[in-house]
Design an enzyme around this catalytic site. Structure first.
Site, short mmCIF file in Angstrom:
data_model
loop_
_atom_site.label_atom_id
_atom_site.label_comp_id
_atom_site.label_asym_id
_atom_site.label_seq_id
_atom_site.Cartn_x
_atom_site.Cartn_y
_atom_site.Cartn_z
N GLU A 125 0.82 -1.22 0.00
CA GLU A 125 0.00 0.00 0.00
C GLU A 125 0.85 1.26 0.00
O GLU A 125 0.45 2.27 -0.58
CB GLU A 125 -0.94 0.01 1.21
CG GLU A 125 -2.04 -1.03 1.18
CD GLU A 125 -1.65 -2.36 1.79
OE1 GLU A 125 -2.53 -3.25 1.90
OE2 GLU A 125 -0.45 -2.52 2.16
N MET B 92 24.31 9.37 3.03
CA MET B 92 24.19 10.70 3.64
C MET B 92 24.40 10.63 5.15
O MET B 92 25.02 11.53 5.74
CB MET B 92 22.82 11.31 3.32
CG MET B 92 22.68 12.75 3.77
SD MET B 92 23.89 13.85 2.96
CE MET B 92 23.02 14.22 1.43
N PHE C 38 -12.05 -6.90 13.83
CA PHE C 38 -10.91 -7.33 13.02
C PHE C 38 -10.54 -6.27 11.99
O PHE C 38 -11.39 -5.83 11.22
CB PHE C 38 -11.23 -8.66 12.32
CG PHE C 38 -10.15 -9.15 11.41
CD1 PHE C 38 -8.94 -9.57 11.93
CD2 PHE C 38 -10.34 -9.18 10.04
CE1 PHE C 38 -7.92 -10.02 11.09
CE2 PHE C 38 -9.34 -9.63 9.19
CZ PHE C 38 -8.12 -10.05 9.72
N GLN C 39 -9.30 -5.86 11.99
CA GLN C 39 -8.74 -4.84 11.09
C GLN C 39 -9.46 -3.49 11.20
O GLN C 39 -9.47 -2.71 10.25
CB GLN C 39 -8.74 -5.34 9.64
CG GLN C 39 -7.75 -6.49 9.42
CD GLN C 39 -7.50 -6.81 7.97
OE1 GLN C 39 -8.36 -6.60 7.11
NE2 GLN C 39 -6.32 -7.35 7.67
N LYS D 160 -17.89 -0.37 5.50
CA LYS D 160 -18.21 -1.40 4.51
C LYS D 160 -19.70 -1.44 4.18
O LYS D 160 -20.08 -1.66 3.02
CB LYS D 160 -17.75 -2.78 4.99
CG LYS D 160 -17.93 -3.85 3.92
CD LYS D 160 -17.25 -5.16 4.26
CE LYS D 160 -17.39 -6.15 3.10
NZ LYS D 160 -16.68 -7.43 3.38
#
Length: 556
Positions: free
Chosen positions: A51, A467, A113-114, A163
């Site tokens: 993602e 760096m 969940f999630q 959802k």
């Protein structure tokens, strides 16, 4: 007509002119992905490997086009994986709409969940974030998101959709988007008069252009302003390409790794016209001594930037394209031959140099610039190669340098190159990265090969975190704590396993033929260039020092 929430998302994206989205599916967002299947002939979806890659790709798409980039992810870890990309866009004022799906409304607040409050998580790094729990609010929210992302100072917006909303039915009516008006109302006549007065009194004017010039599509107005003011031009990192770097007025980048000419000229000038800049600490150094001999005139769309980091003597608030239009139409042509001659002398005295007989980061980038004639879109990760990309590639036009400036996001470049190439399939896209940065998101090479994108990725491999090691060398007594990458990673085998063509270059003699062959393939290519681990980025200003305390390798 009656549509479900997911179809409404698709229709609203089409309303806004969206043709491409970047994302990754999951349980909570399945309804939206089902709708994407139905709309696949009108909206292209690029499945990334992660993602974060999707958010960087949407960001790169936005920077390369000026349009709003769109990314999607499911709830929980899918949504939180977007956060770094959203923050990257926020720091650099990039218009982005991130669409996430959450658990059903009845499950919110129950540690389902999630489940995560992604709107709350991203509130500090977005212009606007909200959760949508009623399908009737969905279309207005999407339209509002796109408007906010583009209005005034651009930036990212996050929409989280439960959802149940993505599946609920609702009456949908198409709405033609209102044109995004440039911010004109805040351009005040007294401010213009004061600006013109400073301009006419200046004997040693200097223009400092920032990323806002590119965001407002004001490059042509900037070129005309520089001509009329008869002044040299320096740019921030985010403004690479805002001013044609083949123009003799261009003095190079300003700040920590800016040219000596730019740093000295800003210190010596009597008027600094700052256009679309936020006076980042990497540009100003010690703000108490920054432009110490100059009056400062700041032009910016965001009033919050005025007197935030550097105190100004005058300012004009508004879209800088419109401000420059006004100033160009009302200012007389200025003439500063002695000042320009002095700056030109400094350019001759303090050129950027690198050894021509060994393979170095600057040499690689200069050769790519020569072969492409500056006609490519360059993306970068963050670190030494990023600075060399700003110093040694000659950018001729805006939206050709895509890099994470404000947040400094390692792993940005590969995803951004995907967005740029998808946006401009006929343009050459080259991604410069370091071996440390490449490890962060090299999984997106699989996205490149899956979509057969002809991106050339050039790894400047010095086997260290370059760096950070440079700072350890200069300021930490050469205590190289966790910056050495002398391991068994074989980047050529790695990328070939993912379907790309891999090359390894160890000398300047090998470089040009390899680059030419790679660019003629029109296929996914990764070139690993082995350089010395002690190559450094010069010139440099020590942290907290004045920018005129700039030093080079010779000074050491």
């Amino acid at each position: 007509m009656q549509l479900n929430g997911s179809q409404i998302v698709m229709e609203c994206l089409l309303e806004q002119g969206v043709d491409t989205v970047f994302g990754y599916p999951g349980g909570a967002i399945l309804n939206i992905y089902d709708a994407l299947y139905e709309y696949s002939d009108r909206i292209r979806h690029i499945l990334t490997s992660h993602e974060q890659g999707a958010s960087h790709a949407a960001d790169g798409y936005a920077r390369a086009t000026g349009k709003v980039g769109v990314c999607m992810a499911t709830s929980g870890p899918g949504a939180t994986n977007l956060v770094t990309g959203i923050a990257t866009a926020y720091m650099d004022s990039i218009p982005l709409v991130a669409i996430t799906a959450n658990v059903g409304t009845a499950l919110l607040g129950k540690d389902s969940f999630q489940e995560i409050d992604i709107a709350g998580v991203t509130m500090p790094i977005t212009k606007y974030s909200m959760i949508i729990k009623n399908v009737k609010d969905l279309a207005p929210a999407i339209r509002k998101a796109f408007r906010i992302a583009q209005t005034g100072r651009p930036g990212p917006v996050l929409l989280d959709i439960t959802k149940d909303v993505t599946g609920a039915m609702c009456e949908y009516l198409s709405v033609e988007p209102e044109p995004i008006a440039r911010q004109k109302f805040s351009i005040q006549e007294p401010d213009i008069i004061q600006a013109l007065d400073l301009i006419e009194k200046a004997e040693r004017p200097m223009i400092f252009a920032g990323g806002g010039v590119i965001l407002s599509d004001a490059s042509e107005e900037l070129a005309e302003f520089a001509r009329r003011l008869d002044a040299p031009v320096t740019c921030s990192l985010m403004a690479q390409g805002a001013f044609d770097q083949a123009n003799p007025r261009y003095t190079g980048m300003l700040g920590m790794h800016g040219t000596k000419t730019s740093n000295y000229a800003v210190t010596e000038c009597d008027l600094l016209v700052a256009i679309g800049v936020r006076f980042s600490d990497r540009c100003t150094g010690n703000t108490a001594t920054f432009a110490k001999n100059a009056k400062i005139l700041q032009l910016d769309v965001d009033p919050a930037e005025i007197n935030k980091n550097v105190m100004t003597d005058a300012s004009v608030i508004g879209d800088v394209k419109l401000i420059l239009d006004v100033l160009n139409s009302r200012m007389g042509e200025q003439h500063h031959p002695e000042w320009l001659a002095h700056v030109s002398d400094m350019q001759q005295k303090y050129p950027l140099t690198y050894p021509a007989d060994v393979l170095t980061g600057p040499g690689v980038i200069a050769k790519v610039s020569e072969l492409t004639k500056g006609d490519a879109i360059i993306t970068t990760d963050v670190g030494q190669h990023q600075m060399w990309s700003a110093q040694y590639y000659t950018y001729r036009s805006p939206r050709t340098f895509l890099s994470s400036g404000g947040l400094g996001t390692m792993g940005y470049g590969v995803g951004a190159s995907i967005g740029a190439q998808v946006a401009h399939p006929d343009k050459r896209v080259i991604n410069f990265t370091g071996d440390g940065c490449f490890r962060m998101n090299f999984n997106e090479i699989a996205t490149i090969t899956r979509n057969n994108l002809p991106i050339v990725t050039v790894i400047i491999n010095n086997h260290v975190l370059g760096m950070v090691r440079q700072w350890q060398t200069l300021f930490y007594g050469k205590r190289y704590s966790n910056t050495i990458l002398e391991d068994k990673m074989d980047f050529v085998k790695l990328v070939e396993a993912m379907g790309a063509k891999g090359y390894r270059v160890r000398s300047m003699e090998e470089l040009e033929p390899t680059l030419k062959e790679a660019m003629e393939l029109h296929a996914p290519v990764v070139i690993e260039c082995i350089v010395d681990h002690d190559d450094k980025v010069f010139p440099m200003v020590a942290p907290g020092a004045s920018i005129d305390d700039v030093f080079s390798a010779e000074d050491m």
